[in-house]
Design a protein around this motif. Structure first.
Motif, PDB file in Angstrom:
ATOM      1  N   ASP A  35       0.887  -1.221   0.095  1.00  0.00           N
ATOM      2  CA  ASP A  35      -0.052   0.085   0.135  1.00  0.00           C
ATOM      3  C   ASP A  35       0.751   1.205  -0.036  1.00  0.00           C
ATOM      4  O   ASP A  35       1.426   1.550   1.040  1.00  0.00           O
ATOM      5  N   THR A  36       1.053   1.754  -1.279  1.00  0.00           N
ATOM      6  CA  THR A  36       2.085   2.824  -1.447  1.00  0.00           C
ATOM      7  C   THR A  36       1.487   3.729  -2.321  1.00  0.00           C
ATOM      8  O   THR A  36       0.919   3.599  -3.194  1.00  0.00           O
ATOM      9  N   LEU A  37       2.207   5.270  -2.182  1.00  0.00           N
ATOM     10  CA  LEU A  37       1.816   6.144  -2.959  1.00  0.00           C
ATOM     11  C   LEU A  37       3.127   6.405  -4.057  1.00  0.00           C
ATOM     12  O   LEU A  37       4.360   6.519  -3.762  1.00  0.00           O
ATOM     13  N   ALA A  38       2.770   6.185  -5.350  1.00  0.00           N
ATOM     14  CA  ALA A  38       3.619   6.215  -6.535  1.00  0.00           C
ATOM     15  C   ALA A  38       3.587   7.411  -7.144  1.00  0.00           C
ATOM     16  O   ALA A  38       2.479   7.760  -7.603  1.00  0.00           O
ATOM     17  N   VAL A  39       4.652   8.392  -7.355  1.00  0.00           N
ATOM     18  CA  VAL A  39       4.771   9.449  -7.958  1.00  0.00           C
ATOM     19  C   VAL A  39       5.144   9.373  -9.255  1.00  0.00           C
ATOM     20  O   VAL A  39       5.829   8.552  -9.901  1.00  0.00           O
ATOM     21  N   LEU A  40       4.129   9.567 -10.376  1.00  0.00           N
ATOM     22  CA  LEU A  40       4.333   9.643 -11.792  1.00  0.00           C
ATOM     23  C   LEU A  40       5.078  10.910 -12.188  1.00  0.00           C
ATOM     24  O   LEU A  40       4.968  11.863 -11.938  1.00  0.00           O
ATOM     25  N   PRO A  41       6.334  10.619 -12.891  1.00  0.00           N
ATOM     26  CA  PRO A  41       7.019  11.507 -13.659  1.00  0.00           C
ATOM     27  C   PRO A  41       6.290  12.307 -14.674  1.00  0.00           C
ATOM     28  O   PRO A  41       5.393  11.934 -15.494  1.00  0.00           O
ATOM     29  N   GLN A  42       6.741  13.641 -14.722  1.00  0.00           N
ATOM     30  CA  GLN A  42       5.880  14.573 -15.619  1.00  0.00           C
ATOM     31  C   GLN A  42       6.457  14.347 -17.087  1.00  0.00           C
ATOM     32  O   GLN A  42       7.818  13.903 -17.268  1.00  0.00           O
TER      33      GLN A  42
END
Length: 474
Positions: free
Chosen positions: A269-276
């Motif tokens: 259960d994690t928050l994944a940052v999506l690259p710009q």
């Protein structure tokens, strides 16, 4: 738009050097749309030229049923295949970019020698109808070339065909067919396909992939190699790559990824940052396999501040030949293969420690450590499949019957004496199984005459002793 490619170094460890025919296209279990099997036509088994397999063993019927339970399209004819359907945003909400990705084992095709290589060909057909109207019809003949004979007998996801299709939101009937060009072997599956309407604010299908280059805008296509079976091998594959397609001005900057396995165990259960990106924030997220439970896991993807959830299912397996849906089910299957102490070590391992415990188990029980394959497990599960066929008339699973238990644990007896064959008028038939090396005779009795063979009480104790001796020698 179509293109062909070969497997490159980034995924060579998983699919080796088998050539993969890649069409610009579709795939993965669906979050907002569905593909439901209709029980459509199946291809009839056929024969091929001498030296080619009559039927492919790469994905047994049990494995195909497991794929269907994941929401995949699984053909169960003479050429077993698995296909996934994913939905991505198109420039207009009036159409949805649909990705169909299909895989089959190289063993399913008839290969012939071609110089210093081996070649095969197959025909892929896809027909999509809406009522009586044919919406799309795709047919393509593909060539597969591999460098070694060993590659021709692979049973894993070694050949991949995929296609991007734009479809209007709605309900369709999709028929997928694969035919081997060197024989009459084929397989066909028909499913109901519900294509969703994807809005700029909505999430698209998370797509299991081997590799992916994100698209820069909603007007372009991602360059990816899908993982149609959405499967990884426990203790072998370090992670599962998941492509998150977020394009447009409303693309979320991050997504919450939650993975739920058997028993509602939350493995991740994690928050994944999506690259710009130029036109969005698409990207690939790696999910560590040791955070997942053996069996079918559900991946849930949400974006902060948005109400919808995209989902897909992934399978953590013990190999292509083992149709096991849960870790506990695996332990049940292994009860005749290894000692209770080794099973206890696996049972007592927590979720994070299971992969290490499984690797230790493989090293301890591998009869030929110098090879990549675990010959002991290969032969053991082959006996289970054989027992399910040979002893299926004895009620329940064949391998769990008395004769099946003896066969799976000890192998084929050195000699079988059937008193019914010696004296057809005998009222109660007996079978005597002799294992000379173990110095044991097992007596099975069929008192009903309907093939319900049962061990006599003394033989039951002898079998238990023989199994313990056999397991202790491994």
């Amino acid at each position: 738009m179509t293109r062909k490619t070969s497997l490159g170094p980034p995924i060579a460890t998983r699919i080796s050097t088998v050539a993969v025919l890649l069409f610009a296209a579709c795939a993965s279990p669906r979050p907002t749309g569905t593909a439901t099997p209709n029980g459509g036509p199946r291809g009839a088994p056929g024969g091929g030229p001498p030296g080619t397999p009559v039927s492919a063993a790469g994905a047994p019927a049990e494995m195909q049923r497991l794929y269907r339970s994941m929401g995949l399209v699984a053909g169960s004819g003479a050429i077993p295949f698995a296909a996934s359907v994913s939905f991505l945003r198109a420039p207009s909400p009036d159409s949805t970019l649909t990705l169909l990705a299909l895989s089959l084992p190289s063993r399913a095709l008839g290969f012939t020698r071609e110089g210093d290589r081996y070649a095969a060909a197959y025909v892929a057909r896809v027909q999509i109808r809406q009522g009586a109207t044919m919406v799309r019809s795709i047919e393509s003949t593909e060539q597969v070339r591999v460098p070694t004979f060993r590659e021709t007998s692979r049973t894993d996801e070694s050949i991949i065909w995929q296609q991007f299709i734009r479809l209007a939101p709605g309900r369709y009937t999709m028929t997928v067919s694969i035919k081997d060009e060197s024989s009459i072997r084929n397989s066909t599956e028909e499913v109901s396909l519900e294509v969703p309407r994807l809005t700029p604010e909505g999430l698209t299908s998370p797509v299991p992939v081997y590799e992916a280059i994100p698209r820069q805008s909603v007007d372009s296509l991602p360059r990816l190699l899908a993982r149609p079976r959405a499967s990884v091998v426990y203790g072998v594959d370090p992670e599962l790559a998941l492509y998150i397609d977020a394009v447009g001005g409303n693309a979320p900057s991050s997504v919450q990824i939650r993975v739920v396995g058997d028993g509602d165990i939350v493995g991740m259960d994690t928050l994944a940052v999506l690259p710009q990106r130029v036109g969005g924030r698409s990207g690939t997220v790696g999910i560590p396999v040791n955070r997942l439970a053996v069996g079918i896991n559900t991946v849930l993807v949400t974006a902060p501040g948005r109400s919808d959830t995209a989902r897909t299912r992934v399978l953590v397996s013990l190999g292509e030949e083992v149709p096991i849906g849960t870790f506990d089910e695996m332990l049940v299957y292994l009860r005749l293969f290894t000692t209770t102490d080794r099973l206890k070590a696996l049972r007592d391992a927590d979720l994070q420690g299971r992969a290490a415990a499984w690797n230790a188990f493989l090293k301890e029980t591998d009869p030929v450590p110098g090879t990549a394959e675990h010959e002991g497990l290969r032969d053991y599960f082959a006996r289970i499949r054989s027992a399910n066929i040979r002893f299926r008339d004895e009620a329940g699973a064949g391998w769990q019957s008395d004769r099946g238990t003896a066969f799976v644990a000890l192998g084929d007896p050195d000699n079988i004496i059937d008193t019914g064959l010696l004296n057809p008028n005998e009222r109660v038939r007996q079978q005597i199984w002799e294992y000379r090396e173990l110095r044991v005779q097992l007596i099975f009795v069929d008192q009903t005459g309907f093939g319900r063979w049962r061990l006599i009480a003394q033989s039951r104790g002898d079998l238990d002793v023989a199994i313990r001796r056999k397991l202790g020698s491994r």
